[in-house]
Design a protein around this motif. Structure first.
Motif, mmCIF file in Angstrom:
data_model
loop_
_atom_site.group_PDB
_atom_site.id
_atom_site.type_symbol
_atom_site.label_atom_id
_atom_site.label_comp_id
_atom_site.label_asym_id
_atom_site.label_seq_id
_atom_site.Cartn_x
_atom_site.Cartn_y
_atom_site.Cartn_z
ATOM 1 N N GLN A 35 0.838 -1.189 0.000
ATOM 2 C CA GLN A 35 0.000 0.000 0.000
ATOM 3 C C GLN A 35 0.879 1.248 0.000
ATOM 4 O O GLN A 35 2.047 1.193 0.368
ATOM 5 C CB GLN A 35 -0.889 0.024 1.256
ATOM 6 N N LYS A 36 0.285 2.362 -0.331
ATOM 7 C CA LYS A 36 1.003 3.636 -0.301
ATOM 8 C C LYS A 36 1.541 3.908 1.108
ATOM 9 O O LYS A 36 2.660 4.387 1.268
ATOM 10 C CB LYS A 36 0.062 4.762 -0.740
ATOM 11 N N THR A 37 0.754 3.575 2.104
ATOM 12 C CA THR A 37 1.150 3.834 3.492
ATOM 13 C C THR A 37 2.327 2.969 3.934
ATOM 14 O O THR A 37 2.934 3.254 4.971
ATOM 15 C CB THR A 37 -0.042 3.608 4.434
ATOM 16 N N ASP A 38 2.652 1.932 3.161
ATOM 17 C CA ASP A 38 3.800 1.079 3.489
ATOM 18 C C ASP A 38 5.128 1.771 3.181
ATOM 19 O O ASP A 38 6.175 1.313 3.622
ATOM 20 C CB ASP A 38 3.747 -0.228 2.696
ATOM 21 N N TYR A 39 5.085 2.862 2.411
ATOM 22 C CA TYR A 39 6.307 3.527 1.965
ATOM 23 C C TYR A 39 6.629 4.725 2.852
ATOM 24 O O TYR A 39 5.734 5.442 3.297
ATOM 25 C CB TYR A 39 6.172 3.955 0.493
ATOM 26 N N ASN A 40 7.929 4.926 3.063
ATOM 27 C CA ASN A 40 8.357 6.052 3.896
ATOM 28 C C ASN A 40 8.219 7.375 3.150
ATOM 29 O O ASN A 40 7.868 7.401 1.968
ATOM 30 C CB ASN A 40 9.790 5.837 4.404
ATOM 31 N N LYS A 41 8.507 8.457 3.840
ATOM 32 C CA LYS A 41 8.344 9.788 3.260
ATOM 33 C C LYS A 41 9.222 9.999 2.029
ATOM 34 O O LYS A 41 8.802 10.614 1.059
ATOM 35 C CB LYS A 41 8.662 10.860 4.308
ATOM 36 N N GLY A 42 10.431 9.480 2.057
ATOM 37 C CA GLY A 42 11.337 9.627 0.916
ATOM 38 C C GLY A 42 10.813 8.920 -0.322
ATOM 39 O O GLY A 42 10.877 9.450 -1.437
ATOM 40 N N ALA A 43 10.286 7.710 -0.142
ATOM 41 C CA ALA A 43 9.744 6.959 -1.269
ATOM 42 C C ALA A 43 8.496 7.646 -1.822
ATOM 43 O O ALA A 43 8.314 7.715 -3.049
ATOM 44 C CB ALA A 43 9.424 5.531 -0.844
ATOM 45 N N GLN A 44 7.647 8.171 -0.945
ATOM 46 C CA GLN A 44 6.458 8.880 -1.403
ATOM 47 C C GLN A 44 6.840 10.148 -2.169
ATOM 48 O O GLN A 44 6.216 10.498 -3.165
ATOM 49 C CB GLN A 44 5.545 9.225 -0.231
ATOM 50 N N THR A 45 7.896 10.813 -1.718
ATOM 51 C CA THR A 45 8.378 12.000 -2.424
ATOM 52 C C THR A 45 8.928 11.614 -3.797
ATOM 53 O O THR A 45 8.705 12.323 -4.785
ATOM 54 C CB THR A 45 9.459 12.719 -1.592
ATOM 55 N N ALA A 46 9.633 10.487 -3.872
ATOM 56 C CA ALA A 46 10.162 10.015 -5.160
ATOM 57 C C ALA A 46 9.021 9.672 -6.123
ATOM 58 O O ALA A 46 9.106 9.964 -7.321
ATOM 59 C CB ALA A 46 11.061 8.795 -4.949
ATOM 60 N N VAL A 47 7.954 9.083 -5.614
ATOM 61 C CA VAL A 47 6.794 8.780 -6.457
ATOM 62 C C VAL A 47 6.166 10.085 -6.956
ATOM 63 O O VAL A 47 5.781 10.187 -8.127
ATOM 64 C CB VAL A 47 5.764 7.915 -5.698
ATOM 65 N N ALA A 48 6.083 11.093 -6.082
ATOM 66 C CA ALA A 48 5.526 12.390 -6.491
ATOM 67 C C ALA A 48 6.378 13.017 -7.593
ATOM 68 O O ALA A 48 5.844 13.557 -8.569
ATOM 69 C CB ALA A 48 5.425 13.335 -5.294
ATOM 70 N N PHE A 49 7.708 12.953 -7.464
ATOM 71 C CA PHE A 49 8.576 13.509 -8.497
ATOM 72 C C PHE A 49 8.403 12.757 -9.815
ATOM 73 O O PHE A 49 8.279 13.363 -10.877
ATOM 74 C CB PHE A 49 10.052 13.482 -8.081
ATOM 75 N N THR A 50 8.385 11.435 -9.750
ATOM 76 C CA THR A 50 8.227 10.622 -10.956
ATOM 77 C C THR A 50 6.894 10.905 -11.639
ATOM 78 O O THR A 50 6.838 11.087 -12.865
ATOM 79 C CB THR A 50 8.340 9.121 -10.614
ATOM 80 N N GLY A 51 5.835 10.968 -10.852
ATOM 81 C CA GLY A 51 4.523 11.290 -11.408
ATOM 82 C C GLY A 51 4.495 12.672 -12.022
ATOM 83 O O GLY A 51 3.932 12.884 -13.096
#
Length: 128
Positions: free
Chosen positions: A21-37
């Motif tokens: 799930q999205k909540t399984d990822y730490n803040k850095g990974a969520q930020t990387a997904v935001a940049f990629t998106g």
């Protein structure tokens, strides 16, 4: 509008294909997904807007005094052709993709670090 709609859908698709799930990822990974998106949304925006921006630039530079808008567009299009509308697209993709990616990364990272709900993720995935 293209940036917002495509960003939301791209981020949801990224989380859909990632394990967990999205909540399984730490803040850095969520930020990387935001940049990629954001980067991918920027690429789509660059592709959609490029031909019109090229034509506007050509109109501003090459429109003759007293020439009607339609006549100027027709003349310019005859000079540059369809391929000419796409000149410079790779550079624009790098520029707009990077800027859009950074914009969304900053926006989402602010929300992440403030504990606010972030973009994407969608409904919880079913466990297999």
């Amino acid at each position: 509008m293209m940036k917002f709609a495509s960003f939301e859908n791209i981020v949801q698709a990224i989380y859909h294909y990632l394990p967990g799930q999205k909540t399984d990822y730490n803040k850095g990974a969520q930020t990387a997904v935001a940049f990629t998106g954001g980067y991918l949304a920027g690429i789509l925006c660059a592709i959609v807007s490029h031909p019109a921006d090229v034509m506007v630039s050509k109109l501003n530079a090459n429109r003759q005094p007293g020439e009607a808008f339609g006549a100027a567009m027709s003349r310019i299009y005859k000079d540059i052709g369809f391929r000419g509308l796409w000149n410079g697209l790779p550079v624009r993709i790098v520029m707009i993709g990077t800027l859009t990616g950074l914009q969304w990364m900053i926006y989402d990272s602010f929300k992440i670090f403030m504990g606010l709900p972030t973009t994407g993720g969608g409904p919880q995935k079913e466990q297999k």
